[in-house]
Design a protein around this motif. Structure first.
Motif, mmCIF file in Angstrom:
data_model
loop_
_atom_site.group_PDB
_atom_site.id
_atom_site.type_symbol
_atom_site.label_atom_id
_atom_site.label_comp_id
_atom_site.label_asym_id
_atom_site.label_seq_id
_atom_site.Cartn_x
_atom_site.Cartn_y
_atom_site.Cartn_z
ATOM 1 N N GLY A 1 -1.063 -7.716 -1.838
ATOM 2 C CA GLY A 1 -1.501 -6.523 -1.141
ATOM 3 C C GLY A 1 -2.317 -6.913 0.084
ATOM 4 O O GLY A 1 -2.025 -6.330 1.204
ATOM 5 N N LEU A 2 -3.106 -8.090 0.418
ATOM 6 C CA LEU A 2 -3.712 -8.358 1.452
ATOM 7 C C LEU A 2 -2.527 -8.887 2.419
ATOM 8 O O LEU A 2 -2.788 -8.688 3.666
ATOM 9 N N ARG B 1 -3.371 -8.931 -6.193
ATOM 10 C CA ARG B 1 -3.989 -8.669 -4.829
ATOM 11 C C ARG B 1 -3.607 -9.398 -3.653
ATOM 12 O O ARG B 1 -3.810 -8.847 -2.513
ATOM 13 N N LEU C 1 0.330 -7.909 2.608
ATOM 14 C CA LEU C 1 1.326 -6.826 3.160
ATOM 15 C C LEU C 1 0.409 -6.153 4.286
ATOM 16 O O LEU C 1 0.719 -5.834 5.421
ATOM 17 N N GLN C 2 -1.038 -6.000 3.896
ATOM 18 C CA GLN C 2 -1.992 -5.347 4.936
ATOM 19 C C GLN C 2 -1.842 -6.215 6.429
ATOM 20 O O GLN C 2 -1.545 -5.702 7.351
ATOM 21 N N LEU C 3 -2.072 -7.713 6.466
ATOM 22 C CA LEU C 3 -1.933 -8.455 7.279
ATOM 23 C C LEU C 3 -0.797 -8.555 8.043
ATOM 24 O O LEU C 3 -0.672 -8.647 9.467
ATOM 25 N N ARG C 4 0.624 -8.594 7.371
ATOM 26 C CA ARG C 4 1.913 -8.497 7.862
ATOM 27 C C ARG C 4 1.857 -7.304 8.870
ATOM 28 O O ARG C 4 2.467 -7.210 9.896
ATOM 29 N N ASP C 5 1.552 -5.917 8.252
ATOM 30 C CA ASP C 5 1.587 -4.814 8.883
ATOM 31 C C ASP C 5 0.960 -4.629 10.176
ATOM 32 O O ASP C 5 1.269 -4.210 11.078
ATOM 33 N N GLU C 6 -0.535 -5.132 9.941
ATOM 34 C CA GLU C 6 -1.200 -5.193 11.321
ATOM 35 C C GLU C 6 -0.643 -6.144 12.490
ATOM 36 O O GLU C 6 -0.772 -5.841 13.816
ATOM 37 N N ALA D 1 5.871 -10.357 1.067
ATOM 38 C CA ALA D 1 5.203 -9.523 1.760
ATOM 39 C C ALA D 1 6.144 -9.051 3.165
ATOM 40 O O ALA D 1 5.926 -8.467 4.084
#
Length: 144
Positions: free
Chosen positions: A113-114, A110, A116-121, A92
């Protein structure tokens, strides 16, 4: 979890931000105020000097001070310098990507995917906050 090095670095830079514009701060003063081992702090501040975050001054009145204004130093940059990435898993990471061992193909994962979202936020928050921003001291959690 943040490494001990990253935590020490953030605390040392916060200390220097608190004294920004008042001149150099002696290494011993930072070490004592922030409870950081002196030898470890020397290594950390040398690395931050190479990165252009702090300036060291030699001599009797020597010490360290921020090379940039606190408003120009983002927490995300500090973590990337000391840790290499904000991501919790290597697949990620935007800057230090590696395929995870013992994992599913990335197209089927998945968890990636989770992460990546956590990293971006997380990156969005850390890249918005600077050493100039007030950070509240939170009381300890009540013991269970």
């Amino acid at each position: 979890m943040l490494s001990q090095k990253t935590r020490y670095t953030i605390r040392a830079l916060q200390h220097l931000a608190d004294t920004f514009g008042q001149g150099a701060v002696r290494l011993d003063a930072i070490a004592e105020a922030q409870n950081i081992p002196r030898k470890f702090l020397t290594v950390i501040l040398s690395e931050m000097a190479r990165e252009g975050i702090v300036v060291s001054h030699r001599g009797r009145d020597g010490g360290y001070e921020l090379a940039l204004a606190p408003v120009d130093i983002r927490y995300g940059d500090i973590i990337r310098i000391t840790r290499g990435s904000i991501a919790l898993v290597p697949c990620a990471s935007r800057n230090a990507y590696e395929h995870c061992n013992n994992c599913l193909p990335e197209a089927d994962c998945r968890l990636r995917g989770l992460m990546l979202q956590l990293r971006d936020e997380t990156a969005a928050i850390l890249d918005r906050l600077t050493l100039a921003d007030p950070i509240a001291v939170e009381p300890p959690f009540a013991e269970a």
